[in-house]
Enzyme design. Sequence first.
Site, PDB file in Angstrom:
ATOM      1  N   ASP A 115       3.402  12.443   0.566  1.00 49.86           N
ATOM      2  CA  ASP A 115       4.424  13.250   1.224  1.00 49.86           C
ATOM      3  C   ASP A 115       4.660  14.601   0.544  1.00 49.86           C
ATOM      4  O   ASP A 115       5.619  14.798  -0.205  1.00 49.86           O
ATOM      5  CB  ASP A 115       5.749  12.469   1.322  1.00 49.86           C
ATOM      6  CG  ASP A 115       6.690  13.139   2.303  1.00 49.86           C
ATOM      7  OD1 ASP A 115       6.357  14.230   2.799  1.00 49.86           O
ATOM      8  OD2 ASP A 115       7.768  12.574   2.568  1.00 49.86           O
ATOM      9  N   LYS A 172      10.254  10.489  -5.083  1.00 47.66           N
ATOM     10  CA  LYS A 172      11.149   9.334  -4.956  1.00 47.66           C
ATOM     11  C   LYS A 172      10.281   8.115  -4.646  1.00 47.66           C
ATOM     12  O   LYS A 172       9.127   8.273  -4.200  1.00 47.66           O
ATOM     13  CB  LYS A 172      12.199   9.569  -3.864  1.00 47.66           C
ATOM     14  CG  LYS A 172      11.630   9.910  -2.508  1.00 47.66           C
ATOM     15  CD  LYS A 172      12.724  10.125  -1.485  1.00 47.66           C
ATOM     16  CE  LYS A 172      12.143  10.561  -0.152  1.00 47.66           C
ATOM     17  NZ  LYS A 172      13.138  10.717   0.889  1.00 47.66           N
ATOM     18  N   ASP A 212      10.028  16.391  -3.661  1.00 47.18           N
ATOM     19  CA  ASP A 212      10.594  15.207  -2.995  1.00 47.18           C
ATOM     20  C   ASP A 212      10.053  13.924  -3.650  1.00 47.18           C
ATOM     21  O   ASP A 212       9.669  12.982  -2.963  1.00 47.18           O
ATOM     22  CB  ASP A 212      10.275  15.240  -1.494  1.00 47.18           C
ATOM     23  CG  ASP A 212      11.245  14.383  -0.682  1.00 47.18           C
ATOM     24  OD1 ASP A 212      12.311  14.023  -1.217  1.00 47.18           O
ATOM     25  OD2 ASP A 212      10.928  14.074   0.479  1.00 47.18           O
ATOM     26  N   THR A 214      15.884  15.076  -1.610  1.00 44.46           N
ATOM     27  CA  THR A 214      16.708  13.930  -1.196  1.00 44.46           C
ATOM     28  C   THR A 214      17.875  13.844  -2.186  1.00 44.46           C
ATOM     29  O   THR A 214      17.645  13.895  -3.401  1.00 44.46           O
ATOM     30  CB  THR A 214      15.851  12.643  -1.230  1.00 44.46           C
ATOM     31  OG1 THR A 214      14.703  12.860  -0.416  1.00 44.46           O
ATOM     32  CG2 THR A 214      16.624  11.446  -0.715  1.00 44.46           C
ATOM     33  N   ASN A 261       8.084   7.865  -1.544  1.00 41.01           N
ATOM     34  CA  ASN A 261       6.920   8.737  -1.416  1.00 41.01           C
ATOM     35  C   ASN A 261       5.844   8.411  -2.449  1.00 41.01           C
ATOM     36  O   ASN A 261       4.914   9.183  -2.653  1.00 41.01           O
ATOM     37  CB  ASN A 261       7.353  10.207  -1.533  1.00 41.01           C
ATOM     38  CG  ASN A 261       8.121  10.662  -0.303  1.00 41.01           C
ATOM     39  OD1 ASN A 261       7.979  10.066   0.761  1.00 41.01           O
ATOM     40  ND2 ASN A 261       8.935  11.691  -0.455  1.00 41.01           N
TER      41      ASN A 261
HETATM   42  P1  ADP Z   1       7.841  12.022   5.849  1.00 34.79           P
HETATM   43  O1  ADP Z   1       7.411  13.362   5.329  1.00 34.79           O
HETATM   44  O2  ADP Z   1       8.230  12.117   7.274  1.00 34.79           O
HETATM   45  O3  ADP Z   1       8.818  11.332   4.930  1.00 34.79           O
HETATM   46  P2  ADP Z   1       5.707  10.393   4.696  1.00 34.79           P
HETATM   47  O4  ADP Z   1       4.417  11.102   4.428  1.00 34.79           O
HETATM   48  O5  ADP Z   1       6.569  10.138   3.502  1.00 34.79           O
HETATM   49  O6  ADP Z   1       6.500  11.127   5.857  1.00 34.79           O
HETATM   50  O7  ADP Z   1       5.412   8.995   5.410  1.00 34.79           O
HETATM   51  C1  ADP Z   1       6.467   8.148   5.840  1.00 34.79           C
HETATM   52  C2  ADP Z   1       6.204   6.732   5.403  1.00 34.79           C
HETATM   53  O8  ADP Z   1       4.956   6.255   5.981  1.00 34.79           O
HETATM   54  C3  ADP Z   1       5.984   6.551   3.900  1.00 34.79           C
HETATM   55  O9  ADP Z   1       7.200   6.459   3.220  1.00 34.79           O
HETATM   56  C4  ADP Z   1       5.172   5.273   3.856  1.00 34.79           C
HETATM   57  O10 ADP Z   1       5.987   4.138   4.040  1.00 34.79           O
HETATM   58  C5  ADP Z   1       4.281   5.399   5.087  1.00 34.79           C
HETATM   59  N1  ADP Z   1       2.976   6.000   4.728  1.00 34.79           N
HETATM   60  C6  ADP Z   1       2.698   7.309   4.619  1.00 34.79           C
HETATM   61  N2  ADP Z   1       1.406   7.522   4.279  1.00 34.79           N
HETATM   62  C7  ADP Z   1       0.847   6.298   4.148  1.00 34.79           C
HETATM   63  C8  ADP Z   1      -0.493   5.826   3.788  1.00 34.79           C
HETATM   64  N3  ADP Z   1      -1.461   6.674   3.506  1.00 34.79           N
HETATM   65  N4  ADP Z   1      -0.700   4.488   3.753  1.00 34.79           N
HETATM   66  C9  ADP Z   1       0.317   3.631   4.043  1.00 34.79           C
HETATM   67  N5  ADP Z   1       1.567   4.008   4.377  1.00 34.79           N
HETATM   68  C10 ADP Z   1       1.840   5.312   4.442  1.00 34.79           C
HETATM   69 MG    MG Z   2       8.548  10.622   2.911  1.00 39.58          MG
END
Ligand code: ADP
Ligand code: MG
Length: 394
Positions: free
Chosen positions: A171, A155, A153, A190, A158
Amino acid sequence: MTRDLQLGDELPDWAGAKEFYQKYDPKEVIGRGVSSVVRRCVHRQTGQELAVKIIEITAEKMTEQQLEEVKSSTLKEIHVLKTVSGHPSIITLIDSYESATFIFLVFDLMRRGELFDYLTQKVTLSEKETRSIMRALLQAVQYLHSLRIIHRDLKPENILLDDNGHIKLSDFGFSCQLVPGQRLRELCGTPGYLAPEILKCSMDETHPGYGQEVDLWACGVIMFTLLAGSPPFWHRKQMLMLRMIMEGRYQFGSPEWDDRSDTIKDLISRLLEVEPAKRLTADQALAHHFFRQYEPEEVRSFSPYRKFRVLILTVLASIRVYTRYRRARPLTRDILTRDPYSLRGVRRLIDACAFRIYGHWVKKGEQQNRAALFQNSPKIVLLELASLEEEEAD
Ligand code: ADP
Ligand code: MG
């Protein structure tokens, strides 16, 4: 935050949640995913700021099967995160807690947010900035692949930016660690970033399956997007976009690519190679000429050959600047009002302003080209694929 869980809850099932709340103080939402919310949080004892990804696994919203899927994929995500944490370009998992209804994953806080938001702010990135981002991303992918882990994934949403603007890959929700020789068949990722073989495999039962090459395809899509400000494969009808991907049909269009080097286009086209066996691996991509340019040591060492080379390059650059300057059209009010988009500087200004105004809307829009960066859940792909199959059958 999560209204159900309070510090002091006595339910034994919620022991993990209680432990989390005792140690951390969750604050505002900083991101959202399909089944998760990410919040800034503070370590109560030290005051350190971190991020917590809270994954909801309550039965009210999901079927029993979906619940199991979320649970098992989160446990897989935790396993991969624990395996890869510590790499300079990969997010660090600091802590994890499980309860009957929620799973909490505590990470480094990436204050500058997503690469996607940075890109929509800047519209396009320079070759120099793209080089440093892509080098770090490919090094992270190289490390994952050396452990037989596929991310699946990749992109700009992430890829997160730390305080210094360095990227970290995050992610790992779709990632998995393969056993030697294993191939995958599952349709996940995606849409705009899906490699052709993932789509082909889900339409053809005799397909041998896909492997880690899919991550390199996604790197090609990301690199194209960083430089052009819009993705290589996009169509208002998703079905046609998927067909474009399967055929590897994209263009280095004008004017976005007019000023880009052949080296950069060469690397992108070797990553956006439809045939997985011919696509560059992470090692090969990092050895590409694009990453050999502007190395710091070239500036520092001054062998006679280097001095001579720098001299020649300076002379050639001066000639180029001189001839371009002579050929340059004078900027008149007439040109500015008649065709402002033909002027590079003005074009950038217009794009930047448009994105400052429409950025929030573009993120959710359906009709906009750049919206393709965000759109679509895997479920939608399945529907689209079904109709594509039907159409092929007709
Ligand atoms: P999902 O698997 O549901 O897509 P993600 O791990 O990608 O979840 O997290 C969703 C969003 O949260 C990310 O795209 C980012 O904007 C924010 N995010 C995730 N981890 C962090 C972090 N460690 N610090 C700041 N923002 C974060
Ligand atoms: Mg994500």
